[in-house]
Motif scaffolding. Structure first.
Motif, PDB file in Angstrom:
ATOM      1  N   ILE A 112       0.843  -1.202   0.000  1.00 18.20           N
ATOM      2  CA  ILE A 112       0.000   0.000   0.000  1.00 18.20           C
ATOM      3  C   ILE A 112       0.877   1.252   0.000  1.00 18.20           C
ATOM      4  O   ILE A 112       0.574   2.231  -0.696  1.00 18.20           O
ATOM      5  CB  ILE A 112      -0.919  -0.017   1.239  1.00 18.20           C
ATOM      6  CG1 ILE A 112      -1.945  -1.112   1.068  1.00 18.20           C
ATOM      7  CG2 ILE A 112      -1.541   1.342   1.469  1.00 18.20           C
ATOM      8  CD1 ILE A 112      -3.347  -0.797   1.416  1.00 18.20           C
ATOM      9  N   TRP A 113       1.954   1.211   0.768  1.00 23.95           N
ATOM     10  CA  TRP A 113       2.829   2.380   0.909  1.00 23.95           C
ATOM     11  C   TRP A 113       3.456   2.762  -0.429  1.00 23.95           C
ATOM     12  O   TRP A 113       3.314   3.889  -0.899  1.00 23.95           O
ATOM     13  CB  TRP A 113       3.901   2.089   1.955  1.00 23.95           C
ATOM     14  CG  TRP A 113       4.945   3.163   2.071  1.00 23.95           C
ATOM     15  CD1 TRP A 113       6.151   3.234   1.440  1.00 23.95           C
ATOM     16  CD2 TRP A 113       4.847   4.351   2.861  1.00 23.95           C
ATOM     17  NE1 TRP A 113       6.816   4.367   1.783  1.00 23.95           N
ATOM     18  CE2 TRP A 113       6.035   5.086   2.656  1.00 23.95           C
ATOM     19  CE3 TRP A 113       3.875   4.869   3.718  1.00 23.95           C
ATOM     20  CZ2 TRP A 113       6.286   6.297   3.285  1.00 23.95           C
ATOM     21  CZ3 TRP A 113       4.120   6.081   4.350  1.00 23.95           C
ATOM     22  CH2 TRP A 113       5.303   6.779   4.127  1.00 23.95           C
ATOM     23  N   PHE A 114       4.157   1.803  -1.059  1.00 24.45           N
ATOM     24  CA  PHE A 114       4.891   2.202  -2.264  1.00 24.45           C
ATOM     25  C   PHE A 114       3.976   2.356  -3.481  1.00 24.45           C
ATOM     26  O   PHE A 114       4.237   3.178  -4.361  1.00 24.45           O
ATOM     27  CB  PHE A 114       6.058   1.242  -2.548  1.00 24.45           C
ATOM     28  CG  PHE A 114       5.713  -0.007  -3.308  1.00 24.45           C
ATOM     29  CD1 PHE A 114       5.571   0.003  -4.695  1.00 24.45           C
ATOM     30  CD2 PHE A 114       5.575  -1.207  -2.648  1.00 24.45           C
ATOM     31  CE1 PHE A 114       5.287  -1.157  -5.397  1.00 24.45           C
ATOM     32  CE2 PHE A 114       5.284  -2.372  -3.343  1.00 24.45           C
ATOM     33  CZ  PHE A 114       5.130  -2.335  -4.719  1.00 24.45           C
ATOM     34  N   THR A 115       2.873   1.605  -3.534  1.00 26.98           N
ATOM     35  CA  THR A 115       1.940   1.766  -4.655  1.00 26.98           C
ATOM     36  C   THR A 115       1.202   3.097  -4.558  1.00 26.98           C
ATOM     37  O   THR A 115       0.922   3.740  -5.577  1.00 26.98           O
ATOM     38  CB  THR A 115       0.940   0.603  -4.706  1.00 26.98           C
ATOM     39  OG1 THR A 115       1.643  -0.644  -4.706  1.00 26.98           O
ATOM     40  CG2 THR A 115       0.084   0.668  -5.962  1.00 26.98           C
ATOM     41  N   SER A 116       0.882   3.527  -3.333  1.00 28.00           N
ATOM     42  CA  SER A 116       0.266   4.840  -3.148  1.00 28.00           C
ATOM     43  C   SER A 116       1.206   5.950  -3.611  1.00 28.00           C
ATOM     44  O   SER A 116       0.763   6.954  -4.199  1.00 28.00           O
ATOM     45  CB  SER A 116      -0.108   5.052  -1.678  1.00 28.00           C
ATOM     46  OG  SER A 116      -1.109   4.151  -1.269  1.00 28.00           O
ATOM     47  N   LYS A 117       2.503   5.783  -3.360  1.00 26.44           N
ATOM     48  CA  LYS A 117       3.473   6.772  -3.830  1.00 26.44           C
ATOM     49  C   LYS A 117       3.508   6.804  -5.357  1.00 26.44           C
ATOM     50  O   LYS A 117       3.589   7.878  -5.966  1.00 26.44           O
ATOM     51  CB  LYS A 117       4.857   6.450  -3.271  1.00 26.44           C
ATOM     52  CG  LYS A 117       5.001   6.698  -1.772  1.00 26.44           C
ATOM     53  CD  LYS A 117       6.425   6.460  -1.310  1.00 26.44           C
ATOM     54  CE  LYS A 117       7.382   7.492  -1.895  1.00 26.44           C
ATOM     55  NZ  LYS A 117       8.763   7.336  -1.378  1.00 26.44           N
ATOM     56  N   LEU A 118       3.431   5.624  -5.978  1.00 28.78           N
ATOM     57  CA  LEU A 118       3.383   5.579  -7.445  1.00 28.78           C
ATOM     58  C   LEU A 118       2.147   6.295  -7.964  1.00 28.78           C
ATOM     59  O   LEU A 118       2.215   7.051  -8.946  1.00 28.78           O
ATOM     60  CB  LEU A 118       3.381   4.123  -7.926  1.00 28.78           C
ATOM     61  CG  LEU A 118       4.625   3.266  -7.675  1.00 28.78           C
ATOM     62  CD1 LEU A 118       4.418   1.868  -8.239  1.00 28.78           C
ATOM     63  CD2 LEU A 118       5.859   3.895  -8.297  1.00 28.78           C
ATOM     64  N   ALA A 119       1.007   6.073  -7.297  1.00 25.66           N
ATOM     65  CA  ALA A 119      -0.241   6.699  -7.742  1.00 25.66           C
ATOM     66  C   ALA A 119      -0.197   8.212  -7.551  1.00 25.66           C
ATOM     67  O   ALA A 119      -0.630   8.973  -8.433  1.00 25.66           O
ATOM     68  CB  ALA A 119      -1.417   6.105  -6.977  1.00 25.66           C
ATOM     69  N   ASN A 120       0.324   8.661  -6.412  1.00 24.09           N
ATOM     70  CA  ASN A 120       0.397  10.097  -6.146  1.00 24.09           C
ATOM     71  C   ASN A 120       1.351  10.814  -7.097  1.00 24.09           C
ATOM     72  O   ASN A 120       1.162  12.000  -7.394  1.00 24.09           O
ATOM     73  CB  ASN A 120       0.828  10.342  -4.699  1.00 24.09           C
ATOM     74  CG  ASN A 120      -0.301  10.115  -3.727  1.00 24.09           C
ATOM     75  OD1 ASN A 120      -1.448   9.978  -4.121  1.00 24.09           O
ATOM     76  ND2 ASN A 120       0.013  10.052  -2.447  1.00 24.09           N
ATOM     77  N   ASN A 121       2.375  10.102  -7.544  1.00 28.35           N
ATOM     78  CA  ASN A 121       3.321  10.686  -8.507  1.00 28.35           C
ATOM     79  C   ASN A 121       2.855  10.497  -9.951  1.00 28.35           C
ATOM     80  O   ASN A 121       3.615  10.739 -10.887  1.00 28.35           O
ATOM     81  CB  ASN A 121       4.711  10.063  -8.336  1.00 28.35           C
ATOM     82  CG  ASN A 121       5.325  10.399  -6.994  1.00 28.35           C
ATOM     83  OD1 ASN A 121       5.017  11.435  -6.401  1.00 28.35           O
ATOM     84  ND2 ASN A 121       6.192   9.524  -6.496  1.00 28.35           N
ATOM     85  N   THR A 122       1.599  10.020 -10.101  1.00 30.03           N
ATOM     86  CA  THR A 122       0.966   9.746 -11.402  1.00 30.03           C
ATOM     87  C   THR A 122       1.751   8.742 -12.240  1.00 30.03           C
ATOM     88  O   THR A 122       1.596   8.679 -13.452  1.00 30.03           O
ATOM     89  CB  THR A 122       0.766  11.052 -12.214  1.00 30.03           C
ATOM     90  OG1 THR A 122       2.028  11.599 -12.575  1.00 30.03           O
ATOM     91  CG2 THR A 122      -0.052  12.064 -11.445  1.00 30.03           C
ATOM     92  N   GLU A 123       2.591   7.915 -11.596  1.00 30.64           N
ATOM     93  CA  GLU A 123       3.349   6.892 -12.327  1.00 30.64           C
ATOM     94  C   GLU A 123       2.431   5.776 -12.806  1.00 30.64           C
ATOM     95  O   GLU A 123       2.654   5.212 -13.876  1.00 30.64           O
ATOM     96  CB  GLU A 123       4.470   6.332 -11.447  1.00 30.64           C
ATOM     97  CG  GLU A 123       5.580   7.333 -11.138  1.00 30.64           C
ATOM     98  CD  GLU A 123       6.658   6.740 -10.250  1.00 30.64           C
ATOM     99  OE1 GLU A 123       7.474   5.951 -10.765  1.00 30.64           O
ATOM    100  OE2 GLU A 123       6.682   7.048  -9.040  1.00 30.64           O
TER     101      GLU A 123
END
Length: 360
Positions: free
Chosen positions: A75-86
């Motif tokens: 959840i942590w690293f995937t949320s970062k990917l989503a927030n960075n629009t990756e």
């Protein structure tokens, strides 16, 4: 062959999971040490024993809580990917959602294999060391209850054994007796003040031994201050019930359960729960991975905090289901297989539902 996308996500998947373990384990050790330090000092426990205990502590709790750690790390690293629009960039490049999910499944496979070997080979040894240290140095009153718990077992169709006290470390027990029946009639009773298992030749030494033969009109007694003999049961039959299953590795546990079934043991459900959990928990890596990706790959207005809150809630519910159904199976006639696999079944359905909605 792995693409750049696969390597990128897989590196973050495994890296974040390992990092979370490395961050939380020292915290757990520190909290445990702060709580137990007075007893450790009072008992003058050698430093090497304390070091081994916390090594066992690390393996024991990593095996116990790895699904929650894995879930939160994804959840942590995937949320970062989503927030960075990756995530949007990946999908906009023509990559399907299922293709985007592939490195997560590869990571889950690696974790599943690792969890299987951890749970079946490393964790049993760690569990034995962890419990032995706790009972010997930290919870002496609890250890006394455990070791002096009355152990009464049926070892075959005609014979029953009893021991009022059993010391796992010394492999000795007090107030031992063996009763032999022919149908409903007792034929003889063997008793001893103390029994000791000899590992070198797999024999037993009985102290203040006596054997009473039940006759039609009168009984006869044979006694001796000391007697070496063999018995048709294993040393594990004298081990307290709640203790033994989690300390056996994969092959030992299967053999032990087969013997207990042949004896008609009333504690089979407890052993079966331990065995089935060693299969169900590794498989949960796949289910929790899919749920975590589906929940966190969507960019939300509240940011990572919302995803983490949802993830912690789902993770705690999964742990609750796992514990409550395991306890129900241990304390009743409820199927151990259904009890241990029910959380995976329920959350598997949830994973499919969330995946279909996230794909849109």
């Amino acid at each position: 062959m792995f693409s750049i996308l696969d390597r990128y996500i897989l590196r973050k998947y495994l890296g974040t999971f390992i990092l979370l373990l490395l961050l939380f384990i020292p915290i757990g050790i520190t909290i445990n040490l702060a709580e137990k330090i007075d007893k450790i000092l009072a008992n003058e426990v050698p430093f090497i024993q304390v070091a081994i205990y916390y090594l066992d502590f690390t393996v024991y709790f990593a095996n116990l809580l790895f699904p929650l750690f894995l879930f939160l790390s994804i959840i942590w690293f995937t949320s970062k990917l989503a927030n960075n629009t990756e995530v949007i960039a990946f999908l906009s490049s023509g990559v399907s959602y299922y293709r985007f999910l592939r490195p997560y499944i590869i990571g889950a496979t690696i974790v599943c294999i690792g969890a299987f070997f951890l749970g079946n080979y490393l964790a049993p040894t760690a569990s034995k060391g962890f419990n032995e240290f706790s009972y010997r140095y930290l919870n002496k009153s609890r250890g006394k209850d455990r070791e002096q718990a009355n152990v009464y077992r049926q070892i075959n169709e005609n014979e029953y054994i009893y021991v009022s006290y059993f010391n796992v470390k010394e492999k000795s027990g007090n107030d031992f007796s063996l009763e032999h029946f022919d149908g409903n009639k007792m034929k003889y009773k063997l008793a001893a003040n103390r029994i000791v298992y000899n590992e070198e030749d797999s024999t037993y030494t009985l102290f203040n031994y006596s054997k009473r033969f039940i006759g039609e009109r009168e009984d006869s007694i044979v006694s001796a201050p000391k007697k070496d003999t063999i018995f048709p049961f294993e040393i594990e039959d004298l081990t307290p019930v709640a203790y033994i299953a989690e300390t056996l590795n994969f092959t030992e546990l299967n053999s032990f359960i087969a013997r207990e079934k042949a004896k008609g043991s009333s504690y089979i459900n407890r052993y079966e729960v331990v065995r089935y959990k060693r299969w169900s928990l590794p498989v949960s890596a796949y289910i929790l991975t899919i749920i975590a990706v589906a929940v966190s790959s969507v960019k939300r207005r509240g940011g990572m905090g919302i995803n983490l809150a949802i993830g912690i809630g789902i993770g705690m519910i999964f742990v609750f289901f796992d514990k409550i159904f395991g306890t129900i199976a241990e304390q009743s006639t409820f199927s151990p297989f259904l009890a241990t696999w029910f959380p995976n079944f329920v959350f598997g359905i949830l994973a499919i539902y969330l995946l279909r909605n996230a794909k849109r």
